[in-house]
Design an enzyme around this catalytic site. Sequence first.
Site, PDB file in Angstrom:
ATOM      1  N   ASP A   2       0.870  -1.176   0.000  1.00 27.77           N
ATOM      2  CA  ASP A   2       0.000   0.000   0.000  1.00 27.77           C
ATOM      3  C   ASP A   2       0.906   1.224   0.000  1.00 27.77           C
ATOM      4  O   ASP A   2       2.010   1.178   0.538  1.00 27.77           O
ATOM      5  CB  ASP A   2      -0.901   0.017   1.236  1.00 27.77           C
ATOM      6  CG  ASP A   2      -2.201   0.771   0.981  1.00 27.77           C
ATOM      7  OD1 ASP A   2      -3.254   0.109   0.852  1.00 27.77           O
ATOM      8  OD2 ASP A   2      -2.158   2.030   0.888  1.00 27.77           O
ATOM      9  N   ASP A  53       4.128   2.338  -3.823  1.00 22.54           N
ATOM     10  CA  ASP A  53       3.148   3.015  -4.687  1.00 22.54           C
ATOM     11  C   ASP A  53       3.105   2.226  -5.995  1.00 22.54           C
ATOM     12  O   ASP A  53       4.152   2.070  -6.655  1.00 22.54           O
ATOM     13  CB  ASP A  53       3.622   4.460  -4.915  1.00 22.54           C
ATOM     14  CG  ASP A  53       2.646   5.262  -5.757  1.00 22.54           C
ATOM     15  OD1 ASP A  53       1.903   4.665  -6.570  1.00 22.54           O
ATOM     16  OD2 ASP A  53       2.645   6.496  -5.613  1.00 22.54           O
ATOM     17  N   ASN A  68      -5.280  -4.873  -7.224  1.00 19.74           N
ATOM     18  CA  ASN A  68      -6.491  -4.308  -6.609  1.00 19.74           C
ATOM     19  C   ASN A  68      -6.415  -2.811  -6.349  1.00 19.74           C
ATOM     20  O   ASN A  68      -7.450  -2.146  -6.291  1.00 19.74           O
ATOM     21  CB  ASN A  68      -6.744  -5.062  -5.288  1.00 19.74           C
ATOM     22  CG  ASN A  68      -7.808  -4.409  -4.444  1.00 19.74           C
ATOM     23  OD1 ASN A  68      -8.997  -4.486  -4.756  1.00 19.74           O
ATOM     24  ND2 ASN A  68      -7.388  -3.720  -3.370  1.00 19.74           N
ATOM     25  N   TYR A 121     -11.920   7.527 -14.223  1.00 16.05           N
ATOM     26  CA  TYR A 121     -12.098   6.261 -13.489  1.00 16.05           C
ATOM     27  C   TYR A 121     -12.768   5.216 -14.377  1.00 16.05           C
ATOM     28  O   TYR A 121     -12.318   4.069 -14.472  1.00 16.05           O
ATOM     29  CB  TYR A 121     -12.932   6.529 -12.238  1.00 16.05           C
ATOM     30  CG  TYR A 121     -13.151   5.314 -11.353  1.00 16.05           C
ATOM     31  CD1 TYR A 121     -12.101   4.776 -10.615  1.00 16.05           C
ATOM     32  CD2 TYR A 121     -14.409   4.725 -11.246  1.00 16.05           C
ATOM     33  CE1 TYR A 121     -12.301   3.669  -9.792  1.00 16.05           C
ATOM     34  CE2 TYR A 121     -14.614   3.623 -10.424  1.00 16.05           C
ATOM     35  CZ  TYR A 121     -13.564   3.096  -9.700  1.00 16.05           C
ATOM     36  OH  TYR A 121     -13.764   2.006  -8.890  1.00 16.05           O
ATOM     37  N   LYS A 168     -11.186   1.718 -15.657  1.00 14.08           N
ATOM     38  CA  LYS A 168     -11.762   0.426 -15.278  1.00 14.08           C
ATOM     39  C   LYS A 168     -12.217  -0.379 -16.502  1.00 14.08           C
ATOM     40  O   LYS A 168     -12.232  -1.606 -16.476  1.00 14.08           O
ATOM     41  CB  LYS A 168     -12.917   0.629 -14.275  1.00 14.08           C
ATOM     42  CG  LYS A 168     -12.436   1.158 -12.912  1.00 14.08           C
ATOM     43  CD  LYS A 168     -11.413   0.246 -12.242  1.00 14.08           C
ATOM     44  CE  LYS A 168     -11.121   0.647 -10.808  1.00 14.08           C
ATOM     45  NZ  LYS A 168     -10.071  -0.194 -10.182  1.00 14.08           N
ATOM     46  N   ALA A 178     -20.504  11.349   1.709  1.00 15.55           N
ATOM     47  CA  ALA A 178     -20.368  12.649   2.375  1.00 15.55           C
ATOM     48  C   ALA A 178     -20.136  13.748   1.344  1.00 15.55           C
ATOM     49  O   ALA A 178     -20.734  14.829   1.411  1.00 15.55           O
ATOM     50  CB  ALA A 178     -19.222  12.596   3.389  1.00 15.55           C
TER      51      ALA A 178
HETATM   52  P1  NAD Z   1     -10.031   1.833  -0.358  1.00 14.42           P
HETATM   53  O1  NAD Z   1      -9.711   3.273  -0.587  1.00 14.42           O
HETATM   54  O2  NAD Z   1     -10.678   1.403   0.916  1.00 14.42           O
HETATM   55  O3  NAD Z   1      -8.714   0.941  -0.536  1.00 14.42           O
HETATM   56  C1  NAD Z   1      -7.810   1.140  -1.596  1.00 14.42           C
HETATM   57  C2  NAD Z   1      -6.421   0.956  -1.052  1.00 14.42           C
HETATM   58  O4  NAD Z   1      -5.508   1.161  -2.132  1.00 14.42           O
HETATM   59  C3  NAD Z   1      -6.084   1.976   0.046  1.00 14.42           C
HETATM   60  O5  NAD Z   1      -5.491   1.314   1.151  1.00 14.42           O
HETATM   61  C4  NAD Z   1      -5.118   2.926  -0.644  1.00 14.42           C
HETATM   62  O6  NAD Z   1      -4.158   3.490   0.246  1.00 14.42           O
HETATM   63  C5  NAD Z   1      -4.465   1.997  -1.668  1.00 14.42           C
HETATM   64  N1  NAD Z   1      -3.886   2.730  -2.788  1.00 14.42           N
HETATM   65  C6  NAD Z   1      -4.440   3.768  -3.467  1.00 14.42           C
HETATM   66  N2  NAD Z   1      -3.552   4.220  -4.372  1.00 14.42           N
HETATM   67  C7  NAD Z   1      -2.443   3.449  -4.266  1.00 14.42           C
HETATM   68  C8  NAD Z   1      -1.189   3.433  -4.933  1.00 14.42           C
HETATM   69  N3  NAD Z   1      -0.879   4.335  -5.878  1.00 14.42           N
HETATM   70  N4  NAD Z   1      -0.273   2.496  -4.583  1.00 14.42           N
HETATM   71  C9  NAD Z   1      -0.559   1.602  -3.607  1.00 14.42           C
HETATM   72  N5  NAD Z   1      -1.706   1.581  -2.926  1.00 14.42           N
HETATM   73  C10 NAD Z   1      -2.653   2.495  -3.266  1.00 14.42           C
HETATM   74  O7  NAD Z   1     -10.916   1.405  -1.605  1.00 14.42           O
HETATM   75  P2  NAD Z   1     -11.603   0.011  -1.965  1.00 14.42           P
HETATM   76  O8  NAD Z   1     -13.029   0.253  -2.071  1.00 14.42           O
HETATM   77  O9  NAD Z   1     -11.122  -1.092  -1.124  1.00 14.42           O
HETATM   78  O10 NAD Z   1     -11.031  -0.161  -3.457  1.00 14.42           O
HETATM   79  C11 NAD Z   1     -10.284  -1.280  -3.872  1.00 14.42           C
HETATM   80  C12 NAD Z   1     -10.497  -1.468  -5.361  1.00 14.42           C
HETATM   81  O11 NAD Z   1     -11.893  -1.704  -5.606  1.00 14.42           O
HETATM   82  C13 NAD Z   1     -10.128  -0.260  -6.217  1.00 14.42           C
HETATM   83  O12 NAD Z   1      -9.503  -0.680  -7.399  1.00 14.42           O
HETATM   84  C14 NAD Z   1     -11.462   0.385  -6.503  1.00 14.42           C
HETATM   85  O13 NAD Z   1     -11.442   1.141  -7.677  1.00 14.42           O
HETATM   86  C15 NAD Z   1     -12.327  -0.844  -6.625  1.00 14.42           C
HETATM   87  N6  NAD Z   1     -13.772  -0.606  -6.464  1.00 14.42           N
HETATM   88  C16 NAD Z   1     -14.280  -0.159  -5.281  1.00 14.42           C
HETATM   89  C17 NAD Z   1     -15.651   0.046  -5.163  1.00 14.42           C
HETATM   90  C18 NAD Z   1     -16.299   0.549  -3.880  1.00 14.42           C
HETATM   91  O14 NAD Z   1     -17.502   0.797  -3.881  1.00 14.42           O
HETATM   92  N7  NAD Z   1     -15.548   0.686  -2.783  1.00 14.42           N
HETATM   93  C19 NAD Z   1     -16.485  -0.215  -6.252  1.00 14.42           C
HETATM   94  C20 NAD Z   1     -15.932  -0.680  -7.434  1.00 14.42           C
HETATM   95  C21 NAD Z   1     -14.572  -0.871  -7.532  1.00 14.42           C
END
Ligand code: NAD
Length: 254
Positions: A33, A55, A82, A148, A152, A191
């Site tokens: 992360d 990163d 992910n 985004y 995706k 929010a």
């Molecule tokens: P989240 O923000 O809770 O977790 C994402 C994690 O990725 C965080 O810990 C963040 O610090 C890390 N991250 C972000 N940029 C980074 C980088 N450049 N290098 C390393 N780590 C990085 O979000 P989430 O909901 O768990 O999202 C996970 C995946 O699911 C993402 O790809 C997101 O697009 C996808 N997604 C989420 C949702 C939703 O509703 N939450 C819906 C569809 C898709």
Amino acid sequence: MSRRVVITGGASGIGARLAERFAELGDQVAICDFDSAAGAEFARSHPGIGAHVADVTNEDAMQTFLGSVEADWGGVDVVFANAGTGGPAARIEEISLSDWRACLAVNLDGAFLTCRWAARLMRAQGAGLIVLTSSTSGQWGHPHRSPYAAAKWGILGLMKTLAMELGPAGVRVNAICPGAVEGARMERMLANQSKASGRDADTIRAGYADGTSLRTWVTADDIADAAVWLASDGASKVSGQAITIDGHTETNSA
Ligand code: NAD
């Protein structure tokens, strides 16, 4: 048999739940992360899981992370590309090139660097599974989230192509497309939407569920359930698929 599992963006949200679930199954798990505070907190609360700061957009940092995993394990069985970011929420006319690029970098460059490493190891092993996290935004589009949604959709093109490239070597490649997942990220979004629209956050929250056939939100556990199945023998013939977990939508309700 214990599997070797790598998860990017694993310190929170879906990635963290994936890490916990595979560790509970007795697998060896390493996450990365870029949020070092979240990573440190994750490491403290999950002592059995290797937590690294990297990163996904930084080739050197990813080489260090993935190189150390490779040195420790000698190979890898399951890789989750992910890590993702929502990027700017605005009309395309208001989006700067740098914001566009930053969103594509995390979602697409990060997946590329992760998959390139996994492909090399898995092709040599003659086995493995790569799972990329896309989104329903990568299937229906998403107004005011053009970078985004574009990223995706790109993830699905990458997934389909890698499934073709790596299938003959015995490597499966799939994507999971979550809908609205309960958790910190969606709370932040609710929010923001509430602030921008003046509507009550709970009304917006209910609207997301109403936009699905099953009238539901999705949880990180729902995503983990699908991931565990994809990594099981029961899914040994499943590759090149976008698995949507969203309570059923046919369009984006945003
Ligand atoms: P989240 O923000 O809770 O977790 C994402 C994690 O990725 C965080 O810990 C963040 O610090 C890390 N991250 C972000 N940029 C980074 C980088 N450049 N290098 C390393 N780590 C990085 O979000 P989430 O909901 O768990 O999202 C996970 C995946 O699911 C993402 O790809 C997101 O697009 C996808 N997604 C989420 C949702 C939703 O509703 N939450 C819906 C569809 C898709």
